[in-house]
Design a protein around this motif. Sequence first.
Motif, PDB file in Angstrom:
ATOM      1  N   GLY A  34       4.170  -1.358  -8.663  1.00  0.00           N
ATOM      2  CA  GLY A  34       5.770  -1.075  -9.089  1.00  0.00           C
ATOM      3  C   GLY A  34       5.670  -0.413  -7.246  1.00  0.00           C
ATOM      4  N   ILE A  35       5.324   0.203  -6.294  1.00  0.00           N
ATOM      5  CA  ILE A  35       5.464   0.784  -5.275  1.00  0.00           C
ATOM      6  C   ILE A  35       6.487  -0.025  -3.801  1.00  0.00           C
ATOM      7  N   THR A  36       7.145   0.101  -3.196  1.00  0.00           N
ATOM      8  CA  THR A  36       7.149  -1.185  -2.744  1.00  0.00           C
ATOM      9  C   THR A  36       6.064  -0.954  -1.254  1.00  0.00           C
ATOM     10  N   SER A  37       6.618  -1.854   0.045  1.00  0.00           N
ATOM     11  CA  SER A  37       5.736  -1.802   1.033  1.00  0.00           C
ATOM     12  C   SER A  37       6.291  -0.693   1.901  1.00  0.00           C
ATOM     13  N   PHE A  38       7.670  -0.341   1.447  1.00  0.00           N
ATOM     14  CA  PHE A  38       7.991   0.200   2.253  1.00  0.00           C
ATOM     15  C   PHE A  38       8.086   1.860   1.853  1.00  0.00           C
ATOM     16  N   HIS A 110      -5.364  -3.929   1.391  1.00  0.00           N
ATOM     17  CA  HIS A 110      -5.667  -3.567   0.165  1.00  0.00           C
ATOM     18  C   HIS A 110      -4.524  -3.574  -0.915  1.00  0.00           C
ATOM     19  N   THR A 111      -5.919  -3.659  -1.776  1.00  0.00           N
ATOM     20  CA  THR A 111      -5.671  -4.378  -3.237  1.00  0.00           C
ATOM     21  C   THR A 111      -4.382  -3.799  -4.082  1.00  0.00           C
ATOM     22  N   VAL A 112      -3.221  -4.593  -4.829  1.00  0.00           N
ATOM     23  CA  VAL A 112      -3.003  -3.743  -5.304  1.00  0.00           C
ATOM     24  C   VAL A 112      -3.368  -4.017  -6.983  1.00  0.00           C
TER      25      VAL A 112
END
Length: 249
Positions: A34-38, A110-112
């Motif tokens: 749910g979070i973004t790379s930005f 990193h894993t999501v």
Amino acid sequence: MITIKSQSEINKMHEAGKLVAACHKEVAKFIKPGITSFEINNFVHSYLTKSEAIPEQIGFNGYKYATCASVNDEICHGFPTHKPLKNGDIVTVDFVANLHGGLADSAWTHTVGTISEEAKHLLQITKESMYKGIEQALIGNRLGDIGHAIQTFVEAEGLSVVRDFCGHGIGPTLHEEPQVAHYGKPGKGLRLKEGMVITIEPMVNLGSWHSKMDANGWTARTVDGKLSAQYEHTVAITKNGPLILTEQD
């Protein structure tokens, strides 16, 4: 030009490396579906600046971000975006800190959420291959010894090593000579000397090692759309063996 560092310069880079390692540990806690790379980029930027460090990648050849954030089939130099990460994704976060003049560079995949067994295998082998290369970073060895150790280990696992991008010397500027390939022949290439500081950063693919470039001129991705992972440490060549300046353990 290859810059030989003094012990005091290596010590300063080591302090930057400790900061980079600590930041990666916090990034691992921060990442979730749910979070973004930005948002990851902003987290790293804030973490470094609050620690009196400069995000060194900003402005490098016109690059705009504190991090490279490469998702799934992106090999390297992925731009941070506002697209939410989803369960099962992998994201390589790569950044450089300048702490009072000392530079340190590290990338970590990193894993999501929960990732596939295939992805787990890719990450495990990529990380292990980095350490296989680091073991060869000894005075008197050659760059080919590092590349050969990585390549043979990875290919024995049925994976491929990216050849279009490599590690590099670092300090006092971000990218310096020598170029550190992650494939090669033992006993070939530049001989390593005490005081060199290099990055060892294998990029490993599930499929073909070949890459293609996005229209932005920065982001490289796999030609077959399969996953790619990367791990990177900054390493000093010392009389006591390789000193990992960005070690997280």
